[in-house]
Enzyme design. Sequence first.
Site, PDB file in Angstrom:
ATOM      1  N   CYS A 336       0.834  -1.204   0.000  1.00 32.26           N
ATOM      2  CA  CYS A 336       0.000   0.000   0.000  1.00 32.26           C
ATOM      3  C   CYS A 336       0.872   1.259   0.000  1.00 32.26           C
ATOM      4  O   CYS A 336       1.563   1.521  -0.973  1.00 32.26           O
ATOM      5  CB  CYS A 336      -0.979  -0.025   1.171  1.00 32.26           C
ATOM      6  SG  CYS A 336      -2.413   1.055   0.939  1.00 32.26           S
ATOM      7  N   HIS A 433      -3.688  -5.416   1.099  1.00 29.83           N
ATOM      8  CA  HIS A 433      -3.483  -5.774   2.502  1.00 29.83           C
ATOM      9  C   HIS A 433      -3.896  -7.228   2.703  1.00 29.83           C
ATOM     10  O   HIS A 433      -4.789  -7.738   2.027  1.00 29.83           O
ATOM     11  CB  HIS A 433      -4.320  -4.884   3.417  1.00 29.83           C
ATOM     12  CG  HIS A 433      -3.900  -3.460   3.423  1.00 29.83           C
ATOM     13  ND1 HIS A 433      -2.728  -3.033   4.008  1.00 29.83           N
ATOM     14  CD2 HIS A 433      -4.501  -2.347   2.917  1.00 29.83           C
ATOM     15  CE1 HIS A 433      -2.633  -1.722   3.865  1.00 29.83           C
ATOM     16  NE2 HIS A 433      -3.684  -1.280   3.201  1.00 29.83           N
TER      17      HIS A 433
END
Length: 492
Positions: A336, A433
């Site tokens: 991310c 994630h």
Amino acid sequence: MQQLRSIMFAGTASDVGKSFINTGFCRIFKQDGYHPAPFKAQNMSLNSYATPDGFEIGRAQAVQAEACGIPCSTDMNPVLLKPTSDKASQVVLLGKPVGNQSAYDYFMGNNKQELFKEAKAAYDRLHTKYNPVVLEGAGSISELNLKHRDITNMRMALHAQADVYLVSDIDKGGLFASVYGTIALLPPEEKELVKGIIINKFRGDARLFDTGKTMLKELCGIPVIGIIPYRKDIYVEEEDSVGLEHKHNDFASGKVNVAVVLLNRLSNFTDFNVLEQDERVHLFYSNNPADIEKADIIILPGSKNTIADLIDIKNNGVAKAIVLAHKNGKTVIGICGGYQMMGSSIEDPHHVEGMVESMPGLGILPVKTVLTENKVTEQCHFYYKGNADRCNGYEIHMGISTATSAESPLNNTSSGNQEGYILNERCWGTYIHGILDNAVVIDDLLKDHTTKRSSVPFDYLAYKDAQYDKLAQHLREHIDMDYIYRQLKRDR
């Protein structure tokens, strides 16, 4: 099944164990044949999760929903505050960001009535579907200067007419003052809702506190219905990243040393929980350049303010250490915000994160990122490096990353999209994630650093499920459950 009253676990302070106990009771009610659901009107955390329908809530309520055996939803955490700096947060309402506010504007502004209205409506929707609703408070329930603006604690308990149990941490000291003071400051209509006191994190023989229980009952007029021993062997995902710097910061011989860069605004640190459970791995968090350079694998994690954290690691020498480790053939990956930092540049034309409109990245990956006003929040299924095993994860980010040279995607999603970027076998980045929750990814990540293979693939979901059962049993052994059920079953 009889309809129970709602129940709330409130605290004398932050970090007394409310989330831990809330999670345990979610599992207890499920085990006992009820259909519970968690609820926290307002959560402040950088650890969030994507719901099945593509919205964002606090990770703690997603964990508690998992303990209940139900899908998570925004009604379980209608207001989420994600700190972007020491004084400001992004406000997420019913799963979508509605803007950034300073702490002063948020707590002192006029918007709290509207947020409270939304929170009450979310609770009401849950209450019609689940039995019981298990509410969690936030911080102390007796912060007098904020009580009339508080949408999480006793105002919500009054709306729900919930039975409230006050949790206090005896390990911190000052137990009698904190419990007595908290209850003494409550007005009569709020004090009437408090049905019991739970002493958490007790060390030693609980019989030594028998006189203390009597004293608290005499002082407060409310019984102590549980003394919970301190346990380190029950694993429940933590809500906050406080204390990560103390996790395993020494190197271990004979294991793969994995360094997670300790960012000031690190988010979704639960991405690395599976690595902590892997017998081949020694995981630690650090912002020390020397530690970063010596590690076998370096992971740049997610961040709530990517540009600010990128500036920080450039100033403290960590960025230089990461680049050097990459040049020396160490494994470097980014997730991310960490993926964004590994690219050539990050641009913020809409001032999503702040006033800095452009910042050079680490230049490891040929990727350029532009931060966007719209946030991606979705669960996803994907195939890692073309592997046939379907993997699961979720995305929560504001930004689009595009390759500045030949496309080299890391993952192919079930929806037909390409995701992430792979430079070589020891260097890649992704927005997903939970990517490390998949055994195929972990084994591939470690293969160049150890010849050991997991004797049995680690089933993280099964492991967590067993821990919820273990926690429920622990609470049953040390809390007067008969008393709690008598209270919950009484007429309204």
